[in-house]
Design a protein around this motif. Structure first.
Motif, PDB file in Angstrom:
ATOM      1  N   HIS A  10       0.246  20.929  59.219  1.00  0.00           N
ATOM      2  CA  HIS A  10      -0.265  22.170  59.802  1.00  0.00           C
ATOM      3  C   HIS A  10      -1.631  21.932  60.462  1.00  0.00           C
ATOM      4  O   HIS A  10      -1.889  22.411  61.566  1.00  0.00           O
ATOM      5  CB  HIS A  10      -0.367  23.266  58.737  1.00  0.00           C
TER       6      HIS A  10
ATOM      7  N   LEU B 271       6.246  21.794  62.292  1.00  0.00           N
ATOM      8  CA  LEU B 271       5.837  22.461  61.054  1.00  0.00           C
ATOM      9  C   LEU B 271       7.005  22.684  60.098  1.00  0.00           C
ATOM     10  O   LEU B 271       6.813  22.855  58.894  1.00  0.00           O
ATOM     11  CB  LEU B 271       5.169  23.796  61.372  1.00  0.00           C
TER      12      LEU B 271
ATOM     13  N   TYR C 162       0.771  25.407  52.569  1.00  0.00           N
ATOM     14  CA  TYR C 162       1.139  25.258  53.984  1.00  0.00           C
ATOM     15  C   TYR C 162      -0.111  25.267  54.872  1.00  0.00           C
ATOM     16  O   TYR C 162      -0.250  24.425  55.771  1.00  0.00           O
ATOM     17  CB  TYR C 162       2.093  26.394  54.373  1.00  0.00           C
ATOM     18  N   GLN C 163      -1.027  26.194  54.632  1.00  0.00           N
ATOM     19  CA  GLN C 163      -2.230  26.314  55.463  1.00  0.00           C
ATOM     20  C   GLN C 163      -3.071  25.040  55.442  1.00  0.00           C
ATOM     21  O   GLN C 163      -3.674  24.683  56.448  1.00  0.00           O
ATOM     22  CB  GLN C 163      -3.085  27.502  55.008  1.00  0.00           C
TER      23      GLN C 163
ATOM     24  N   HIS D   5      -1.859  21.992  54.609  1.00  0.00           N
ATOM     25  CA  HIS D   5      -1.003  20.811  54.736  1.00  0.00           C
ATOM     26  C   HIS D   5      -1.422  19.985  55.964  1.00  0.00           C
ATOM     27  O   HIS D   5      -1.735  20.539  57.016  1.00  0.00           O
ATOM     28  CB  HIS D   5       0.456  21.250  54.871  1.00  0.00           C
TER      29      HIS D   5
END
Length: 137
Positions: free
Chosen positions: A115, A66, A109-110, A112
């Motif tokens: 992820h 990550l 990010y969540q 991506h």
């Protein structure tokens, strides 16, 4: 060579010491700056097999992937410290601490692909996850 008194020698030394300390102030100030990012995302993982070092290592391996997500400003992987007080939660196996510049970057990010792949590949390892999100005050 001119003979110097003890008093003038000490005075010159003091001046040089103060000048050196003043020159170091910018470096010292940067040591106390807050980390970049004002959105904090802290995740705690409990494993299905809490005594399995292999499962813990596998989860840490996944978390390392990550770190490639560019929106992350700072990332830290941790485990419970040896501290022991009534208010300390030590039941989790691994923690994942992230700093983002803002909520929008955390949302990137969540969603991506890295992820999403992490969740797909490693979620079988954990039995419980708790997330604490916070912003600077």
């Amino acid at each position: 060579m001119k003979k110097q008194s003890r008093r003038s020698f000490l005075g010159a030394g003091t001046i040089l010491s103060v000048a050196g300390a003043l020159a170091a102030l910018p470096l010292l100030g940067s040591a106390f700056k807050k980390p970049k990012g004002n959105f904090v995302h802290h995740v705690y993982f409990w494993l299905h097999n809490p005594d399995s070092e292999a499962d813990k290592a596998k989860l840490i391996e996944g978390l390392q992937t990550l770190k490639k997500i560019k929106e992350i400003r700072l990332a830290r992987i941790g485990q419970p410290a040896s501290t022991n007080r009534d208010v300390i939660e030590r039941g989790y196996a691994v923690s994942w601490l992230l700093f983002f510049d803002n909520l929008d970057e955390q949302e990137v990010y969540q969603k991506h692909p890295i992820h999403l792949k992490f969740v797909e590949n490693y979620s079988h390892l954990w039995s419980k996850v708790i997330v604490y999100d916070s912003v600077d005050v």
